[in-house]
Design an enzyme around this catalytic site. Structure first.
Site, mmCIF file in Angstrom:
data_model
loop_
_atom_site.group_PDB
_atom_site.id
_atom_site.type_symbol
_atom_site.label_atom_id
_atom_site.label_comp_id
_atom_site.label_asym_id
_atom_site.label_seq_id
_atom_site.Cartn_x
_atom_site.Cartn_y
_atom_site.Cartn_z
ATOM 1 N N LYS A 38 28.131 46.051 29.014
ATOM 2 C CA LYS A 38 28.691 46.605 30.250
ATOM 3 C C LYS A 38 28.317 45.684 31.406
ATOM 4 C CE LYS A 38 28.555 51.395 28.709
ATOM 5 N NZ LYS A 38 27.963 51.011 27.390
ATOM 6 N N GLY A 40 28.785 46.097 35.513
ATOM 7 C CA GLY A 40 29.339 46.788 36.689
ATOM 8 C C GLY A 40 30.266 47.908 36.258
ATOM 9 N N PHE A 41 31.500 47.893 36.795
ATOM 10 C CA PHE A 41 32.485 48.936 36.428
ATOM 11 C C PHE A 41 33.067 48.674 35.048
ATOM 12 C CE2 PHE A 41 32.397 50.883 40.386
ATOM 13 C CZ PHE A 41 32.728 50.051 41.434
ATOM 14 N N LYS A 59 36.842 41.692 30.563
ATOM 15 C CA LYS A 59 36.242 42.765 31.375
ATOM 16 C C LYS A 59 37.341 43.815 31.556
ATOM 17 C CE LYS A 59 33.248 41.380 34.811
ATOM 18 N NZ LYS A 59 32.703 40.524 35.921
ATOM 19 N N ASP A 153 24.622 35.853 43.255
ATOM 20 C CA ASP A 153 23.953 36.673 42.239
ATOM 21 C C ASP A 153 23.576 35.834 41.032
ATOM 22 O OD1 ASP A 153 24.670 39.720 40.344
ATOM 23 O OD2 ASP A 153 22.817 38.945 41.245
ATOM 24 N N LYS A 155 21.485 34.720 38.274
ATOM 25 C CA LYS A 155 20.374 35.362 37.537
ATOM 26 C C LYS A 155 20.572 35.064 36.062
ATOM 27 C CE LYS A 155 22.886 39.756 37.237
ATOM 28 N NZ LYS A 155 22.884 41.200 37.503
ATOM 29 N N GLY A 157 21.135 36.795 33.516
ATOM 30 C CA GLY A 157 22.234 37.523 32.857
ATOM 31 C C GLY A 157 23.599 36.936 33.151
ATOM 32 N N ASN A 158 23.684 36.102 34.207
ATOM 33 C CA ASN A 158 24.959 35.451 34.553
ATOM 34 C C ASN A 158 24.991 34.005 34.100
ATOM 35 O OD1 ASN A 158 26.020 37.703 35.769
ATOM 36 N ND2 ASN A 158 25.261 37.173 37.815
ATOM 37 N N ASP A 171 30.354 35.726 36.566
ATOM 38 C CA ASP A 171 30.291 36.883 37.451
ATOM 39 C C ASP A 171 30.285 36.555 38.943
ATOM 40 O OD1 ASP A 171 28.490 40.055 37.374
ATOM 41 O OD2 ASP A 171 30.117 39.300 38.628
HETATM 42 C C1 LIG Z 1 32.769 39.567 29.938
HETATM 43 C C2 LIG Z 1 31.607 39.762 30.858
HETATM 44 C C3 LIG Z 1 30.577 38.643 30.776
HETATM 45 C C4 LIG Z 1 31.249 37.371 31.182
HETATM 46 O O1 LIG Z 1 31.546 37.219 32.365
HETATM 47 N N1 LIG Z 1 31.603 36.446 30.232
HETATM 48 C C5 LIG Z 1 32.351 35.251 30.645
HETATM 49 C C6 LIG Z 1 31.221 36.588 28.900
HETATM 50 C C7 LIG Z 1 31.641 35.695 27.914
HETATM 51 N N2 LIG Z 1 31.223 35.871 26.634
HETATM 52 C C8 LIG Z 1 30.388 36.888 26.325
HETATM 53 N N3 LIG Z 1 29.950 37.781 27.230
HETATM 54 C C9 LIG Z 1 30.363 37.648 28.521
HETATM 55 N N4 LIG Z 1 29.962 38.568 29.467
HETATM 56 C C10 LIG Z 1 28.906 39.520 29.101
HETATM 57 C C11 LIG Z 1 29.457 40.813 28.553
HETATM 58 C C12 LIG Z 1 28.401 41.855 28.817
HETATM 59 C C13 LIG Z 1 27.495 41.311 29.902
HETATM 60 C C14 LIG Z 1 27.957 39.912 30.232
#
Ligand SMILES: CC[C@@H]1C(=O)N(C)c2cncnc2N1C1CCCC1
Length: 308
Positions: A38, A40-41, A59, A153, A155, A157-158, A171
């Protein structure tokens, strides 16, 4: 003759034929795959493009979740800032479309997930690994800043990794565009993870807020925890505004100096990302050209190079 390489085939077991997603603007049909998590929204899934047979990360935001105008505006803003960015170390924006129920943002798939997952597994990274990741990071942020965009942002996780362990920043949900030379932003709609003191105090902020975050990221990768972490958010904010942090002796002088420059309380005293690229930290030790996927789970043994 060698049969078609089975490795090139997609493991279809993860894609549910009951979940078809159709993008009428590009006449593209996707199969929804594994839940990625997940953000955000959004609920994020693998999406298999049946035209190209390529896998993307989608997303998916239910329209009921963005019923209010300002929530919908945030999504539009993220798309408008991200869609024109093209850089090796920025997640590729593939497409944006809607249907009756949802809004879809289709992005480059990063199968090795984020630096959060790597750090959870590894606890801390070696300095050569941090040099390698940070170089790609700083190149990406330099590109974003040259487009007059502040990410706001940055971090762990991004910071995502593809199958070749190449780093991609993701993100742009809190990002903003600088309209004119010297413009200072006064607010952020949301809570950045590694928030700079000038953002907290609403004294006006700009590109330097991203440099602060890069200092926090470097600290976290080398030490396994952020520089200002405490048990409460309020206490953490007190430490940020009073610039109260310490760097253990285990960190090399070059890494310590890099972190200290990025974490200067006064944003005007911080180096630009351009200046960071020529920091001694990147030449103070072995700089791997690339990293093996084993780094996701195990400490790599770098060849000990004679230093002349
Ligand atoms: C689709 C959202 C994000 C993301 O931006 N990308 C490019 C991504 C690309 N590949 C895998 N995950 C990705 N994520 C994860 C999913 C959950 C948290 C962040």
């Amino acid at each position: 003759r060698k049969l078609a390489d089975p490795n090139n085939r997609i493991n279809m077991v993860h894609f549910d034929p009951n979940y078809i997603i159709y993008d009428s603007t590009s006449d593209t049909t996707y199969l929804r795959g594994r839940l990625l998590g997940k953000g955000g929204f959004a609920r994020c899934y693998e999406l298999l493009d049946l035209n190209s047979n390529k896998i993307y990360a989608g997303k998916i935001i239910a329209k009921t979740r963005i019923a209010k105008p300002h929530q919908r505006q945030k999504i539009i803003r993220e798309v408008e800032l991200h869609r024109d960015l093209k850089h090796k170390h920025v997640v590729e924006f593939h497409s944006y479309f809607e249907d009756d129920e949802n809004v879809y943002i289709v992005l480059e798939n990063c199968p090795r997930k984020s630096l959060v997952h790597m750090l959870k597994q590894r606890k801390v990274l070696t300095e050569p690994e941090v040099r390698c990741h940070l170089k790609q990071l700083v190149e990406a942020v330099k590109y974003v800043h040259n487009q007059n965009i502040i990410h706001r942002d940055l971090k762990l996780g991004n910071m995502l990794l593809n199958d070749h362990m190449e780093l991609k920043i993701a993100d742009f949900g809190l990002a903003t565009r600088i309209g004119y030379e010297g413009e200072k932003k006064m607010t952020v709609c949301g809570t950045p993870n590694y928030i700079a003191p000038e953002v907290l105090q609403k004294r006006g902020h700009s590109f330097e807020a991203d440099v602060w975050a890069l200092g926090c990221v470097t600290y976290a990768l080398l030490l396994g925890r952020p520089p200002f972490e405490t048990s409460t958010l309020k206490e953490t904010y007190v430490r940020i505004t009073s610039n109260n942090y310490s760097i253990p002796q285990t960190v090399s002088q070059a890494a310590k100096s890099f972190i200290q420059k990025c974490l200067r309380h006064d944003p005007d005293q911080r180096p630009t990302v351009e200046e960071l690229l020529s920091d001694d930290f990147f030449t103070s030790g072995f700089m791997p050209k690339s990293l093996p996927t084993s780094c996701c789970t195990n400490t790599p043994k770098f060849p000990v190079y004679a230093r002349f």
